[in-house]
Design a protein around this motif. Structure first.
Motif, PDB file in Angstrom:
ATOM      1  N   LYS A   1      10.240   9.594  13.171  1.00  0.00           N
ATOM      2  CA  LYS A   1      11.314   9.227  12.234  1.00  0.00           C
ATOM      3  C   LYS A   1      10.746   8.525  10.995  1.00  0.00           C
ATOM      4  N   THR A   2       9.568   7.935  11.137  1.00  0.00           N
ATOM      5  CA  THR A   2       8.853   7.341  10.007  1.00  0.00           C
ATOM      6  C   THR A   2       7.510   8.041   9.926  1.00  0.00           C
ATOM      7  N   PRO A   3       7.432   9.169   9.207  1.00  0.00           N
ATOM      8  CA  PRO A   3       6.233  10.028   9.263  1.00  0.00           C
ATOM      9  C   PRO A   3       4.927   9.326   8.934  1.00  0.00           C
ATOM     10  N   VAL A   4       4.991   8.320   8.027  1.00  0.00           N
ATOM     11  CA  VAL A   4       3.798   7.513   7.733  1.00  0.00           C
ATOM     12  C   VAL A   4       4.184   6.059   7.960  1.00  0.00           C
ATOM     13  N   LEU A   5       3.725   5.498   9.055  1.00  0.00           N
ATOM     14  CA  LEU A   5       4.147   4.156   9.448  1.00  0.00           C
ATOM     15  C   LEU A   5       3.047   3.145   9.132  1.00  0.00           C
ATOM     16  N   HIS A   6       3.422   2.101   8.354  1.00  0.00           N
ATOM     17  CA  HIS A   6       2.454   1.056   8.009  1.00  0.00           C
ATOM     18  C   HIS A   6       3.212  -0.183   7.595  1.00  0.00           C
ATOM     19  N   GLU A   7       2.967  -1.315   8.292  1.00  0.00           N
ATOM     20  CA  GLU A   7       3.669  -2.548   7.951  1.00  0.00           C
ATOM     21  C   GLU A   7       2.726  -3.716   7.715  1.00  0.00           C
ATOM     22  N   GLU A   8       1.639  -3.795   8.479  1.00  0.00           N
ATOM     23  CA  GLU A   8       0.710  -4.897   8.313  1.00  0.00           C
ATOM     24  C   GLU A   8      -0.350  -4.546   7.278  1.00  0.00           C
ATOM     25  N   GLU A   9      -0.753  -5.498   6.492  1.00  0.00           N
ATOM     26  CA  GLU A   9      -1.668  -5.253   5.381  1.00  0.00           C
ATOM     27  C   GLU A   9      -2.967  -4.597   5.836  1.00  0.00           C
ATOM     28  N   ASP A  10      -3.537  -5.076   6.941  1.00  0.00           N
ATOM     29  CA  ASP A  10      -4.815  -4.535   7.409  1.00  0.00           C
ATOM     30  C   ASP A  10      -4.661  -3.547   8.566  1.00  0.00           C
TER      31      ASP A  10
ATOM     32  N   LEU B   1     -12.559  -0.041   4.976  1.00  0.00           N
ATOM     33  CA  LEU B   1     -12.482  -1.319   4.267  1.00  0.00           C
ATOM     34  C   LEU B   1     -11.431  -2.235   4.875  1.00  0.00           C
ATOM     35  N   PHE B   2     -10.433  -1.623   5.546  1.00  0.00           N
ATOM     36  CA  PHE B   2      -9.334  -2.399   6.139  1.00  0.00           C
ATOM     37  C   PHE B   2      -9.160  -1.961   7.597  1.00  0.00           C
ATOM     38  N   GLY B   3      -8.715  -2.898   8.419  1.00  0.00           N
ATOM     39  CA  GLY B   3      -8.329  -2.541   9.782  1.00  0.00           C
ATOM     40  C   GLY B   3      -9.474  -2.242  10.719  1.00  0.00           C
ATOM     41  N   ARG B   4     -10.608  -2.921  10.546  1.00  0.00           N
ATOM     42  CA  ARG B   4     -11.748  -2.651  11.420  1.00  0.00           C
ATOM     43  C   ARG B   4     -11.494  -3.048  12.874  1.00  0.00           C
ATOM     44  N   ASP B   5     -10.561  -3.936  13.119  1.00  0.00           N
ATOM     45  CA  ASP B   5     -10.439  -4.508  14.454  1.00  0.00           C
ATOM     46  C   ASP B   5      -9.351  -3.883  15.308  1.00  0.00           C
ATOM     47  N   ASP B   6      -8.757  -2.720  14.896  1.00  0.00           N
ATOM     48  CA  ASP B   6      -7.725  -2.161  15.766  1.00  0.00           C
ATOM     49  C   ASP B   6      -8.382  -1.682  17.059  1.00  0.00           C
ATOM     50  N   GLU B   7      -7.629  -1.795  18.162  1.00  0.00           N
ATOM     51  CA  GLU B   7      -8.247  -1.727  19.482  1.00  0.00           C
ATOM     52  C   GLU B   7      -8.687  -0.331  19.914  1.00  0.00           C
TER      53      GLU B   7
ATOM     54  N   ILE C   1     -11.180   8.089   1.857  1.00  0.00           N
ATOM     55  CA  ILE C   1     -12.245   7.736   0.909  1.00  0.00           C
ATOM     56  C   ILE C   1     -11.733   7.854  -0.530  1.00  0.00           C
ATOM     57  N   ALA C   2     -10.424   8.053  -0.657  1.00  0.00           N
ATOM     58  CA  ALA C   2      -9.736   8.030  -1.959  1.00  0.00           C
ATOM     59  C   ALA C   2      -8.270   7.747  -1.665  1.00  0.00           C
ATOM     60  N   ASP C   3      -7.527   7.296  -2.650  1.00  0.00           N
ATOM     61  CA  ASP C   3      -6.086   7.126  -2.454  1.00  0.00           C
ATOM     62  C   ASP C   3      -5.459   8.492  -2.145  1.00  0.00           C
ATOM     63  N   ILE C   4      -4.611   8.549  -1.124  1.00  0.00           N
ATOM     64  CA  ILE C   4      -3.951   9.797  -0.720  1.00  0.00           C
ATOM     65  C   ILE C   4      -2.457   9.533  -0.574  1.00  0.00           C
TER      66      ILE C   4
ATOM     67  N   VAL D   1       4.166   8.155   0.569  1.00  0.00           N
ATOM     68  CA  VAL D   1       3.473   6.886   0.808  1.00  0.00           C
ATOM     69  C   VAL D   1       2.029   7.026   0.335  1.00  0.00           C
ATOM     70  N   THR D   2       1.581   6.092  -0.506  1.00  0.00           N
ATOM     71  CA  THR D   2       0.189   6.105  -0.958  1.00  0.00           C
ATOM     72  C   THR D   2      -0.670   5.333   0.031  1.00  0.00           C
ATOM     73  N   ILE D   3      -1.624   6.023   0.627  1.00  0.00           N
ATOM     74  CA  ILE D   3      -2.563   5.397   1.561  1.00  0.00           C
ATOM     75  C   ILE D   3      -3.823   5.057   0.775  1.00  0.00           C
ATOM     76  N   PRO D   4      -4.135   3.769   0.632  1.00  0.00           N
ATOM     77  CA  PRO D   4      -5.244   3.380  -0.239  1.00  0.00           C
ATOM     78  C   PRO D   4      -6.622   3.732   0.327  1.00  0.00           C
ATOM     79  N   LYS D   5      -7.549   3.934  -0.570  1.00  0.00           N
ATOM     80  CA  LYS D   5      -8.946   4.157  -0.211  1.00  0.00           C
ATOM     81  C   LYS D   5      -9.439   3.059   0.728  1.00  0.00           C
ATOM     82  N   GLY D   6     -10.142   3.465   1.776  1.00  0.00           N
ATOM     83  CA  GLY D   6     -10.690   2.503   2.727  1.00  0.00           C
ATOM     84  C   GLY D   6      -9.785   2.168   3.881  1.00  0.00           C
TER      85      GLY D   6
END
Length: 409
Positions: free
Chosen positions: A28-37, A65-71, A301-304, A309-314
């Motif tokens: 229902k939310t094709p691109v889901l993102h709420e937390e900054e990292d 560049l972001f989200g290195r610690d997801d499990e 490796i680039a903004d997509i 929804v714009t998914i930032p590089k990194g």
């Protein structure tokens, strides 16, 4: 629904037996993102397929560049250089081409098909080994030992060494489950097993370099052609990739397959009468109950832009293959197991340059195992439904599958 709660539910073991209502909510939310990292979670078929073919999506951990610690993400814990599934072109392409030259077309077009007799023989021996049992565990007694034996034969492990090889595989595979990663003893055992396996394979590669045989390690050690040969470390990394990735996914494909057939007995009966149906059954299983549920090791490796929804590089991206496989915008009545459906272009083996390297072998192993089980088990039925599942949210499958039978045919 927030990304935090959705992430928690995807990784929550309580949802392992049936994550599909969760995936329906996720779409229902094709691109889901709420937390900054946090990662961006993509769950619809066409978006996933497009991203798997997009050169702006990287498999190289160093680009995060972001989200290195997801499990669910992290480097391979093998002590070897990254395998080619963790690399980008051109290095990925070079290593994959060399590996494929010893695994399939155009250099070895018949290697997998020529193993059909061996595969049939191995499954026959495993089923015969059930003896007079009236109840058995499909995972421990058939689905788990089968692909390990196959990989040993493919690589060229001497038959007398196969038990030793399996003893190293067990703790390594156990280490794939999240609970095992946090257990100090399990981690130590897995590391020791990796070390011993690496030393053993290194000795085998050195031997094959001097005295080549008709096996995959010999081919890799004597690589020729425009890409040259792999280094010894690259050969070892590729062998371990085939061992771990090829083994665990095949175990789950066979186990999920038998579970699904026992829940849909008319197809089990049809398979018993027509072994050729196994081809369509395995393809539908790869859509309906894929052994790899999601790919958490992708990075922009680039903004997509995806679905506005714009998914930032990194940024880290999770591609939920199992959700895409049941997308009603792609498949009619997607929650129904139907091997007769005319269009089964699933995401079960991924797509694009990282599509599953071992897909031809996994398909053949599952087809042969399920056909033989259907033919030889007399009145099979589930002991427990749902069965107990592994902890792993990525490589999802039952840890045990108890089956009661009246005997063997």
């Amino acid at each position: 629904m927030t990304q935090t709660s959705m992430l928690r539910q995807i990784t929550d073991f309580a949802n392992r037996a049936n994550p599909y209502p969760l995936y329906e909510e996720l779409r229902k939310t094709p691109v889901l993102h709420e937390e900054e990292d946090g990662p961006y979670i993509v769950s619809t078929y066409h978006d996933i397929e497009a991203l798997l073919h997009d050169p702006r999506i990287s498999s190289d951990e160093s680009n995060v560049l972001f989200g290195r610690d997801d499990e669910l993400s992290g480097p391979e814990a093998t002590g070897l250089p990254p395998s080619f599934i963790r690399l980008d072109p051109p290095e990925h392409d070079r290593l994959r081409r060399i590996a494929n030259s010893s695994f399939g077309p155009p250099h070895r077009p018949h290697r997998i098909d020529d193993m059909r007799g061996q595969l049939d023989e191995i499954v026959t021996e495993l089923i015969d080994g059930l003896g007079d049992a009236r109840e058995f565990d499909l995972v421990d007694q058939v689905a788990y030992p089968f692909p390990v034996t196959v990989i040993c034969r493919l690589l060229g492990v001497p038959r007398e060494d196969e038990p030793k090889f399996r003893a190293w595989v067990d703790p390594i595979v156990a280490g794939l489950d999240p609970d095992s990663r946090t257990a100090e003893d399990s981690l130590r055992t897995a590391q020791e097993a990796r070390l011993q396996l690496g030393m053993y394979l290194n000795g085998l590669v050195e031997q094959r370099a001097k005295e080549p045989r008709e096996d995959m390690l010999s081919d890799l050690a004597h690589g020729s052609g425009p890409d040259g040969a792999m280094t010894t470390m690259e050969v070892l990394s590729t062998a371990v990739l085939l061992l771990i990735a090829g083994h665990e996914t095949t175990v789950n494909l066979i186990t999920n397959g038998m579970l699904t057939l026992l829940r849909n007995p008319r197809y089990l009966e049809r398979l018993r009468e027509d072994p050729g149906l196994s081809v369509r059954i395995v393809e539908e299983l790869l859509r309906f109950e894929p052994p790899v549920q999601l790919l958490p090791q992708r990075t922009c490796i680039a903004d997509i832009e995806v679905h506005g929804v714009t998914i930032p590089k990194g940024s880290r991206i999770w591609l939920v293959l199992a959700a895409g496989n049941r997308d009603p915008h792609r498949f009619t009545d997607p929650d129904r197991f139907d091997p007769d459906r005319q269009d089964i272009q699933h995401l079960g083996f991924g797509s694009g340059i990282h599509s599953c390297f071992g897909a031809p072998l996994a398909r053949l192993e599952a087809q042969i195992a399920l056909s033989q089980l259907a033919r030889r088990l007399d009145n099979p039925r589930l002991v427990e439904d749902p069965p107990p599942y592994r902890q792993n949210a990525v490589l999802r499958g039952p840890r045990h599958l108890g089956i009661a039978i009246d005997g063997l045919k």
